[in-house]
Write an enzyme that holds these catalytic residues in place. Structure first.
Site, PDB file in Angstrom:
ATOM      1  N   HIS A  23     -38.072 -79.107  23.957  1.00  0.00           N
ATOM      2  CA  HIS A  23     -39.397 -79.483  23.447  1.00  0.00           C
ATOM      3  C   HIS A  23     -40.524 -78.967  24.336  1.00  0.00           C
ATOM      4  O   HIS A  23     -40.350 -78.727  25.528  1.00  0.00           O
ATOM      5  CB  HIS A  23     -39.507 -80.993  23.185  1.00  0.00           C
ATOM      6  CG  HIS A  23     -39.588 -81.867  24.399  1.00  0.00           C
ATOM      7  ND1 HIS A  23     -38.923 -83.067  24.475  1.00  0.00           N
ATOM      8  CD2 HIS A  23     -40.255 -81.748  25.580  1.00  0.00           C
ATOM      9  CE1 HIS A  23     -39.201 -83.640  25.637  1.00  0.00           C
ATOM     10  NE2 HIS A  23     -39.995 -82.850  26.328  1.00  0.00           N
ATOM     11  N   ASP A  70     -34.154 -80.693  25.674  1.00  0.00           N
ATOM     12  CA  ASP A  70     -33.849 -80.321  24.288  1.00  0.00           C
ATOM     13  C   ASP A  70     -34.738 -79.166  23.792  1.00  0.00           C
ATOM     14  O   ASP A  70     -34.764 -78.865  22.606  1.00  0.00           O
ATOM     15  CB  ASP A  70     -33.987 -81.537  23.351  1.00  0.00           C
ATOM     16  CG  ASP A  70     -35.409 -82.105  23.337  1.00  0.00           C
ATOM     17  OD1 ASP A  70     -36.296 -81.566  24.045  1.00  0.00           O
ATOM     18  OD2 ASP A  70     -35.649 -83.090  22.607  1.00  0.00           O
ATOM     19  N   GLU A  85     -40.736 -82.085  19.313  1.00  0.00           N
ATOM     20  CA  GLU A  85     -39.277 -82.139  19.392  1.00  0.00           C
ATOM     21  C   GLU A  85     -38.665 -81.112  18.430  1.00  0.00           C
ATOM     22  O   GLU A  85     -39.362 -80.581  17.561  1.00  0.00           O
ATOM     23  CB  GLU A  85     -38.811 -83.559  19.014  1.00  0.00           C
ATOM     24  CG  GLU A  85     -39.309 -84.656  19.955  1.00  0.00           C
ATOM     25  CD  GLU A  85     -38.558 -84.720  21.283  1.00  0.00           C
ATOM     26  OE1 GLU A  85     -38.079 -83.675  21.765  1.00  0.00           O
ATOM     27  OE2 GLU A  85     -38.472 -85.831  21.840  1.00  0.00           O
ATOM     28  N   ASP A  94     -50.375 -84.745  25.772  1.00  0.00           N
ATOM     29  CA  ASP A  94     -49.815 -85.846  24.989  1.00  0.00           C
ATOM     30  C   ASP A  94     -50.044 -87.210  25.622  1.00  0.00           C
ATOM     31  O   ASP A  94     -50.448 -87.311  26.787  1.00  0.00           O
ATOM     32  CB  ASP A  94     -48.306 -85.609  24.752  1.00  0.00           C
ATOM     33  CG  ASP A  94     -47.625 -84.974  25.963  1.00  0.00           C
ATOM     34  OD1 ASP A  94     -48.119 -85.153  27.092  1.00  0.00           O
ATOM     35  OD2 ASP A  94     -46.613 -84.296  25.782  1.00  0.00           O
TER      36      ASP A  94
END
Ligand code: F6R
Length: 260
Positions: free
Chosen positions: A138, A136, A143, A67
Site C-alpha cells: 500500500h 502489502d 490498500e 492520511d
C-alpha cells in the site's frame, strides 16, 4: 523510477533528508507531502537538526499529510496529528496555518476529502511527496485493489495493515478500521515522489512495486508511471530486486549534480 540503494536505513534517511532540505533551500515556499509511520522518523530528525544547526527555514513551507485515522481525536497519541506534532511540527519554525492533515473527526467525510483536494490545488500542488510502503504494497492507505487514479477518500484498512500498526494502539482490536487517505491519483500529481523502505519485511513489496507489473493489487507499482519517482532503500529492502546491481551501478555513475 530511480532506485537508490544505501548500506543501511541511516544512510538512506540521510540521503532523503538532504534532498528535502535542498528543495526547501531552493524553494523556501515548497509544498511538502508528508508520511507517518516508522520509515520517515529519521528523516524528520535530520530536518529538525538542519533547522537547529543550519537555520533551515520552514516558515514558508506548506505541508499536506497523506492520511489520518477516522474517528481518532487529533490528541490521541496514535493519531497522525499527534505523530507529526511530536516528531516535526513542534520542533521547527513552521507556520501552523500552512499545516494540513485530513480531519479524522469530520462529520461529512466526502466533503472534507473534496476540501483536502481543493486545498492541495490552491497551494499549487505538492512539490515533493514522502512515501513509505506497506508490507502489502500500500501507498498512503491505498490498500490493494485501490483505483490507480483514486483521489482523497475514506478507505477500509486490511487486517494485515491493522496488525502492522497494532503496536501504536496497544493491540490490534483498538486499531481503527477506517482512514482518510490521499488517493493514488492525488499522490501521482506530486512533482516528485520519494518512496523509502527499510528492512527485510519490505523486500517483497518493493520487488513487486519496482519490478512487477503495474497493478492495483500492488498500489505502489503505480509509481512506475510517475515521471520523477525516487525509491530509496537499505540493502535488506532491496534484497529481492533482480536488478539491484544495475541500480547501484547507475547511481555510482551519475554526474554529481544529478544526485541532489
Ligand atoms: C503513513 C502511510 C503508510 C506508511 C506505511 C509504512 O502515513 O501512509 O503508507 O507509510 O504503512 O509504514 P511504516 O513506515 O511504519 O512501515
Amino acid at each position: 523510477m530511480e532506485v537508490i540503494i544505501r548500506s543501511d536505513a541511516h544512510a538512506a534517511s540521510r540521503l532523503a533528508a538532504r534532498k528535502i532540505a535542498a528543495l526547501v533551500r531552493r524553494e523556501p515556499s515548497a509544498v511538502l507531502g508528508l508520511a507517518t509511520g516508522r520509515t520517515p522518523l529519521e528523516i524528520y530528525e535530520h530536518l529538525v537538526e538542519y533547522h537547529r544547526n543550519e537555520g533551515l527555514d520552514f516558515s514558508r513551507v506548506t505541508t499536506f499529510n497523506l492520511d489520518e485515522y477516522v474517528g481518532l481525536d487529533p490528541k490521541h497519541p496514535a493519531s497522525y496529528h499527534a505523530y507529526m506534532e511530536g516528531v516535526l511540527f513542534s520542533k521547527i519554525n513552521i507556520d501552523r496555518g500552512r499545516i494540513h492533515l485530513p480531519d479524522g473527526l469530520a462529520t461529512d467525510i466526502p466533503k472534507t476529502c473534496r476540501d483536502y483536494e481543493a486545498r492541495i490545488r490552491a497551494a499549487g500542488g505538492i512539490d515533493l511527496q514522502i512515501l513509505g510502503i506497506g508490507s502489502d504494497g500500500h501507498l498512503g492507505f491505498n490498500e490493494p485493489s485501490s483505483s490507480l487514479s483514486s483521489r482523497t477518500r475514506i478507505k477500509t484498512l486490511t487486517d494485515r495493515t491493522r496488525k502492522d500498526n497494532a503496536a501504536y494502539f496497544g493491540g490490534e482490536e483498538s486499531v481503527p478500521r477506517h482512514v482518510i487517505t490521499m488517493g493514488l491519483g492525488t499522490i501521482m500529481d506530486a512533482n516528485v515522489c520519494l518512496l523509502l523502505a527499510f528492512g527485510r519485511k519490505k523486500a517483497a513489496a518493493i520487488a513487486h512495486a519496482v519490478e512487477g507489473p503495474v497493478t492495483a493489487m500492488v498500489p505502489a507499482s503505480v509509481l512506475q508511471m510517475h515521471p520523477r519517482a525516487i525509491v530509496v532503500l537499505d540493502r535488506e529492502a532491496a534484497s529481492e530486486l533482480k536488478r539491484a546491481e544495475y541500480y547501484q551501478w547507475v547511481y555510482a555513475h551519475k554526474p554529481d549534480w544529478q544526485k541532489h
